[in-house]
Design a protein around this motif. Structure first.
Motif, mmCIF file in Angstrom:
data_model
loop_
_atom_site.group_PDB
_atom_site.id
_atom_site.type_symbol
_atom_site.label_atom_id
_atom_site.label_comp_id
_atom_site.label_asym_id
_atom_site.label_seq_id
_atom_site.Cartn_x
_atom_site.Cartn_y
_atom_site.Cartn_z
ATOM 1 N N PRO A 107 0.800 -1.229 0.000
ATOM 2 C CA PRO A 107 0.000 0.000 0.000
ATOM 3 C C PRO A 107 0.834 1.282 0.000
ATOM 4 O O PRO A 107 0.407 2.304 -0.547
ATOM 5 C CB PRO A 107 -0.823 -0.110 1.283
ATOM 6 N N PHE A 108 2.024 1.239 0.588
ATOM 7 C CA PHE A 108 2.847 2.447 0.630
ATOM 8 C C PHE A 108 3.313 2.874 -0.756
ATOM 9 O O PHE A 108 3.634 4.036 -0.981
ATOM 10 C CB PHE A 108 4.042 2.256 1.569
ATOM 11 N N LEU A 109 3.337 1.947 -1.713
ATOM 12 C CA LEU A 109 3.706 2.302 -3.081
ATOM 13 C C LEU A 109 2.673 3.238 -3.724
ATOM 14 O O LEU A 109 3.010 4.020 -4.600
ATOM 15 C CB LEU A 109 3.880 1.043 -3.927
ATOM 16 N N THR A 110 1.422 3.158 -3.263
ATOM 17 C CA THR A 110 0.391 4.040 -3.822
ATOM 18 C C THR A 110 0.585 5.488 -3.390
ATOM 19 O O THR A 110 0.009 6.388 -4.002
ATOM 20 C CB THR A 110 -1.022 3.585 -3.417
ATOM 21 N N LEU A 111 1.387 5.709 -2.359
ATOM 22 C CA LEU A 111 1.597 7.083 -1.894
ATOM 23 C C LEU A 111 2.397 7.914 -2.893
ATOM 24 O O LEU A 111 2.404 9.143 -2.803
ATOM 25 C CB LEU A 111 2.266 7.097 -0.523
ATOM 26 N N PHE A 112 3.054 7.260 -3.858
ATOM 27 C CA PHE A 112 3.728 8.009 -4.918
ATOM 28 C C PHE A 112 2.711 8.755 -5.783
ATOM 29 O O PHE A 112 3.064 9.698 -6.492
ATOM 30 C CB PHE A 112 4.584 7.085 -5.789
ATOM 31 N N THR B 228 -6.354 4.896 5.319
ATOM 32 C CA THR B 228 -6.772 6.066 6.093
ATOM 33 C C THR B 228 -6.343 7.357 5.397
ATOM 34 O O THR B 228 -7.121 8.306 5.301
ATOM 35 C CB THR B 228 -6.187 6.005 7.518
ATOM 36 N N LEU B 229 -5.106 7.396 4.897
ATOM 37 C CA LEU B 229 -4.635 8.588 4.182
ATOM 38 C C LEU B 229 -5.493 8.876 2.955
ATOM 39 O O LEU B 229 -5.899 10.023 2.721
ATOM 40 C CB LEU B 229 -3.176 8.410 3.744
#
Length: 180
Positions: A14-19, A77-78
């Motif tokens: 999921p942290f890859l979507t923060l790009f 959540t973000l």
């Protein structure tokens, strides 16, 4: 598929979507995302202690912490706050739909089928209610964060504030010779 791959994918993927998210939005909503991760981890630990659920397998070396709480929950959540913040009812309905999916599909059917997590002393509806209450708490937390940042910006950049050395002297102090 190997459970460890699924668990690590829920943690890191999921942290890859923060790009795809603007840095300003990440900075704005990261405190509530981290708060969601900590609160979910605490709820998970309390649930294990009270016998609500049993973890059959977790990502090594995390012993009793589900990667779902740290990775997927934080990033979701973000994204939810990015698209729904300042529209409480849209936020609540979006969370309710996602929480229903997680409680009834993931926790009731998928995780037990791959022998990862079992709900023991709690129903899926009760896990849904816990998640919905947490969502309301998170919204209140974000409102509090926004108020703090608004107040700090208002006082930090006030044009009337000057350092003491830049302030003009009063007429009495202007005429006094320096005493050493």
């Amino acid at each position: 598929m190997n459970n460890q791959i699924i668990l690590w994918a829920m943690l890191a993927g999921p942290f890859l979507t923060l790009f795809l998210m603007k840095q300003d939005d990440i900075r704005r909503y990261m405190p509530v995302g981290l708060f969601a991760a900590v609160a979910s981890a605490i709820i998970g630990d309390v649930g294990i202690t009270l016998g609500f659920w049993v973890h059959r397998e977790t990502a090594y070396p995390l012993h009793s912490l589900m990667p779902f709480d740290i990775g997927l929950n934080t990033v979701i959540t973000l994204w939810i706050f990015k698209f729904t913040y300042q529209r409480f009812w849209v936020y609540l309905v979006t969370n309710a739909i996602l929480d229903l999916g997680f409680a009834f599909l993931l926790f009731q059917y998928y995780f037990p089928s791959i022998n990862m997590l079992n709900l023991v002393g709690i129903s899926p509806f009760q896990t849904f209610l816990i998640a919905l209450i947490l969502a309301v708490v998170l919204y209140g937390y974000q409102m509090w964060q926004e108020r703090i940042f608004r107040e700090s910006e208002r006082t930090a950049f006030s044009p009337g504030l000057q350092p003491a050395a830049a302030k003009p002297l009063s007429k009495r102090q202007e005429n006094k010779p320096d005493e050493e």
